[in-house]
Design a protein around this motif. Structure first.
Motif, mmCIF file in Angstrom:
data_model
loop_
_atom_site.group_PDB
_atom_site.id
_atom_site.type_symbol
_atom_site.label_atom_id
_atom_site.label_comp_id
_atom_site.label_asym_id
_atom_site.label_seq_id
_atom_site.Cartn_x
_atom_site.Cartn_y
_atom_site.Cartn_z
ATOM 1 N N ALA A 105 8.835 19.070 5.237
ATOM 2 C CA ALA A 105 9.140 20.161 6.136
ATOM 3 C C ALA A 105 9.380 19.673 7.606
ATOM 4 C CB ALA A 105 8.397 21.482 5.860
ATOM 5 N N GLN A 106 8.463 18.545 7.903
ATOM 6 C CA GLN A 106 8.479 18.084 9.238
ATOM 7 C C GLN A 106 9.440 17.036 9.392
ATOM 8 O OE1 GLN A 106 4.544 16.640 10.301
ATOM 9 N NE2 GLN A 106 3.586 18.133 8.910
ATOM 10 N N GLN A 107 10.286 16.539 8.486
ATOM 11 C CA GLN A 107 11.174 15.459 8.727
ATOM 12 C C GLN A 107 12.233 15.450 9.830
ATOM 13 O OE1 GLN A 107 14.428 13.700 5.593
ATOM 14 N NE2 GLN A 107 12.268 13.211 4.928
ATOM 15 N N LYS A 108 12.515 16.666 10.074
ATOM 16 C CA LYS A 108 13.645 16.690 11.097
ATOM 17 C C LYS A 108 13.146 16.463 12.615
ATOM 18 C CE LYS A 108 16.902 19.902 8.684
ATOM 19 N NZ LYS A 108 17.565 20.973 8.809
ATOM 20 N N GLU A 109 11.999 16.498 12.531
ATOM 21 C CA GLU A 109 11.020 16.447 14.204
ATOM 22 C C GLU A 109 10.483 14.914 14.070
ATOM 23 O OE1 GLU A 109 10.265 19.434 12.049
ATOM 24 O OE2 GLU A 109 12.169 20.274 13.331
ATOM 25 N N VAL A 110 10.380 14.355 12.869
ATOM 26 C CA VAL A 110 9.499 13.002 13.189
ATOM 27 C C VAL A 110 10.356 11.947 13.777
ATOM 28 C CG1 VAL A 110 8.691 11.276 11.535
ATOM 29 C CG2 VAL A 110 8.129 13.804 10.919
ATOM 30 N N SER A 111 9.574 11.309 14.535
ATOM 31 C CA SER A 111 10.293 10.172 15.351
ATOM 32 C C SER A 111 9.691 8.828 14.716
ATOM 33 C CB SER A 111 9.789 10.368 16.734
ATOM 34 O OG SER A 111 8.532 9.992 17.101
ATOM 35 N N ARG A 112 10.191 7.630 14.981
ATOM 36 C CA ARG A 112 9.820 6.424 14.635
ATOM 37 C C ARG A 112 8.280 6.338 15.300
ATOM 38 N NH1 ARG A 112 14.158 2.479 16.881
ATOM 39 N NH2 ARG A 112 14.750 4.382 18.117
ATOM 40 N N ASP A 113 8.048 6.733 16.575
ATOM 41 C CA ASP A 113 6.692 6.707 17.162
ATOM 42 C C ASP A 113 5.803 7.322 16.209
ATOM 43 O OD1 ASP A 113 5.217 6.032 19.730
ATOM 44 O OD2 ASP A 113 4.605 8.058 19.427
ATOM 45 N N ASP A 114 6.011 8.253 15.704
ATOM 46 C CA ASP A 114 5.175 9.278 14.756
ATOM 47 C C ASP A 114 4.778 8.399 13.694
ATOM 48 O OD1 ASP A 114 4.876 11.573 16.461
ATOM 49 O OD2 ASP A 114 6.955 12.353 15.434
ATOM 50 N N ASN A 115 5.874 7.771 13.119
ATOM 51 C CA ASN A 115 5.433 6.921 11.626
ATOM 52 C C ASN A 115 4.714 5.767 11.963
ATOM 53 O OD1 ASN A 115 8.533 8.223 10.186
ATOM 54 N ND2 ASN A 115 6.566 8.930 9.764
ATOM 55 N N LEU A 116 5.068 5.302 13.069
ATOM 56 C CA LEU A 116 4.369 3.896 13.346
ATOM 57 C C LEU A 116 2.859 4.405 13.580
ATOM 58 C CD1 LEU A 116 4.350 0.858 14.170
ATOM 59 C CD2 LEU A 116 4.756 1.366 16.468
ATOM 60 N N ARG A 117 2.592 5.257 14.227
ATOM 61 C CA ARG A 117 1.291 5.855 14.137
ATOM 62 C C ARG A 117 0.697 5.842 12.809
ATOM 63 N NH1 ARG A 117 -0.295 7.124 19.519
ATOM 64 N NH2 ARG A 117 1.409 7.148 21.194
ATOM 65 N N ASP A 118 1.251 6.500 11.914
ATOM 66 C CA ASP A 118 1.133 6.823 10.654
ATOM 67 C C ASP A 118 0.813 5.577 10.031
ATOM 68 O OD1 ASP A 118 1.752 9.575 10.893
ATOM 69 O OD2 ASP A 118 3.750 9.082 9.918
ATOM 70 N N VAL A 119 1.615 4.611 10.123
ATOM 71 C CA VAL A 119 1.256 3.058 9.720
ATOM 72 C C VAL A 119 -0.013 2.346 10.023
ATOM 73 C CG1 VAL A 119 2.294 0.774 9.424
ATOM 74 C CG2 VAL A 119 3.730 2.878 8.914
ATOM 75 N N MET A 120 -0.330 2.550 11.503
ATOM 76 C CA MET A 120 -1.553 1.936 12.065
ATOM 77 C C MET A 120 -2.711 2.586 11.688
ATOM 78 S SD MET A 120 -0.480 1.081 16.255
ATOM 79 C CE MET A 120 0.146 2.858 16.469
ATOM 80 N N ALA A 121 -2.594 4.122 11.507
ATOM 81 C CA ALA A 121 -3.872 4.741 10.816
ATOM 82 C C ALA A 121 -4.009 4.410 9.428
ATOM 83 C CB ALA A 121 -3.544 6.075 10.829
ATOM 84 N N ALA A 122 -3.006 4.163 8.683
ATOM 85 C CA ALA A 122 -3.092 3.675 7.154
ATOM 86 C C ALA A 122 -3.799 2.062 6.806
ATOM 87 C CB ALA A 122 -1.620 3.458 6.574
ATOM 88 N N TYR A 123 -3.140 1.327 8.168
ATOM 89 C CA TYR A 123 -3.758 -0.004 8.255
ATOM 90 C C TYR A 123 -5.287 0.278 8.534
ATOM 91 C CZ TYR A 123 -4.906 -4.557 9.739
ATOM 92 O OH TYR A 123 -5.374 -6.054 9.795
ATOM 93 N N ASP A 124 -5.531 0.976 9.456
ATOM 94 C CA ASP A 124 -6.983 0.858 9.852
ATOM 95 C C ASP A 124 -7.909 1.651 8.619
ATOM 96 O OD1 ASP A 124 -6.294 0.064 12.361
ATOM 97 O OD2 ASP A 124 -6.155 2.024 13.329
ATOM 98 N N ARG A 125 -7.432 2.493 7.799
ATOM 99 C CA ARG A 125 -8.163 3.082 6.647
ATOM 100 C C ARG A 125 -8.491 2.095 5.710
ATOM 101 N NH1 ARG A 125 -8.942 7.962 4.571
ATOM 102 N NH2 ARG A 125 -10.634 7.781 2.988
ATOM 103 N N LEU A 126 -7.324 1.010 5.434
ATOM 104 C CA LEU A 126 -7.437 0.034 4.536
ATOM 105 C C LEU A 126 -8.347 -0.943 5.199
ATOM 106 C CD1 LEU A 126 -6.374 -1.512 2.073
ATOM 107 C CD2 LEU A 126 -4.644 -2.385 3.598
ATOM 108 N N ALA A 127 -8.228 -1.363 6.236
ATOM 109 C CA ALA A 127 -9.118 -2.302 7.083
ATOM 110 C C ALA A 127 -10.756 -1.720 7.034
ATOM 111 C CB ALA A 127 -8.835 -2.586 8.536
ATOM 112 N N SER A 128 -10.927 -0.635 6.989
ATOM 113 C CA SER A 128 -12.357 -0.140 6.976
ATOM 114 C C SER A 128 -12.975 -0.117 5.384
ATOM 115 C CB SER A 128 -12.344 1.255 7.338
ATOM 116 O OG SER A 128 -11.729 2.156 6.442
ATOM 117 N N HIS A 129 -12.078 -0.473 4.421
ATOM 118 C CA HIS A 129 -12.626 -0.661 3.105
ATOM 119 C C HIS A 129 -13.735 -1.616 3.060
ATOM 120 C CE1 HIS A 129 -12.792 -0.970 -1.356
ATOM 121 N NE2 HIS A 129 -11.965 0.123 -1.579
ATOM 122 N N PRO A 130 -14.772 -1.344 2.635
ATOM 123 C CA PRO A 130 -15.919 -2.334 2.375
ATOM 124 C C PRO A 130 -15.652 -3.547 1.557
ATOM 125 C CG PRO A 130 -16.507 -0.225 0.879
ATOM 126 C CD PRO A 130 -15.228 -0.184 1.789
#
Length: 252
Positions: free
Chosen positions: A71-96
């Motif tokens: 439902a948010q797709q019409k409002e999502v910018s590349r900046d939003d999705n890049l932040r998503d990707v950085m958050a996902a990377y950081d979550r992966l990087a925190s894996h023990p």
């Protein structure tokens, strides 16, 4: 995978039996998958399972504006999705179990564009770009759905130098190993875009370019899907196994 040995004793019936624990290296490579615009993590799950079987920690996820947050797709910018990707990377990087120096990022289409950007913002060792999209740097904060398609088409059909594009600039600075997978009959990502990416990797340790014969952008037929899976898994296997051999220690 290399193993560490640890001598032990086993107590049984007043006896001490000599034994040796053999344990795998505690840290393993990680792989982050980024799907394309309009897709979701289901596109990557089967490939991620195959790569996880090699001894990697894999993470797939849904970008904002997709799947449960469609439902948010019409409002999502590349900046939003890049932040998503950085958050996902950081979550992966925190894996023990993760070796922080051994992270691969696999991106498809829009996800390939985001993966290229991520390589300039986080520590990435291997970068796999499947039919990577390319966007102008202007209107960065504009919702992606509002970008002019005709302008994009013209931009992608021209040769773009790294100095003129944020994603390509990140590619020019990338010193790891690269895989680029092109689709022969891609109506969205022309050969010129692929070549803009390819020529941008001036410092890469290695660069592998494969073309999926007969494939379209979305890999709609099973043969194309299987071909892409084979290329990706074989490349990751080569990269991961090579890294393990490179850091293996001689047995005392």
């Amino acid at each position: 995978m290399a193993a560490y040995s640890d001598p032990i004793h086993i107590e049984v019936a007043d006896q001490r039996l000599a034994g040796t624990f053999l344990t795998p290296e505690s840290k393993v490579p990680g792989v982050l998958f980024i799907h394309g615009w309009g897709g979701d993590q289901a596109f990557d799950l089967s490939r991620a399972k195959g790569i996880a079987a090699l001894g990697c920690v894999c993470l797939t996820f849904d970008l904002r504006g997709h799947a449960a947050t469609q439902a948010q797709q019409k409002e999502v910018s590349r900046d939003d999705n890049l932040r998503d990707v950085m958050a996902a990377y950081d979550r992966l990087a925190s894996h023990p179990s993760l070796d922080s120096g051994s992270v691969a990022v696999v991106g498809s289409s829009y996800g390939g564009y985001l993966a290229a950007l991520l390589s300039g913002l986080r520590r990435v060792r291997w970068l796999a770009l499947h039919v990577p999209a390319l966007y102008r740097d202007d209107e960065w904060m504009l919702p992606k759905n509002q970008l002019n398609r005709e302008t994009l088409r013209a931009y992608r059909n021209s040769h773009v130098e790294p100095e003129a594009n944020r994603a390509l600039s990140a590619c020019a600075a990338f010193a790891g190993d690269v895989l680029i997978v092109e689709a022969e009959h891609d109506l969205y990502i022309p050969h010129s875009t692929i070549m803009s990416y390819r020529s941008a990797f001036r410092r890469s340790h290695s660069l592998t370019h494969r073309i999926l014969d007969g494939a379209d952008h979305a890999l709609t037929d099973k043969a194309s899907q299987q071909a892409y899976t084979s290329i990706l898994v074989n490349w990751v296997t080569e990269m991961v196994m090579g890294a393990r051999v490179g850091r293996a220690r001689p047995t005392p």
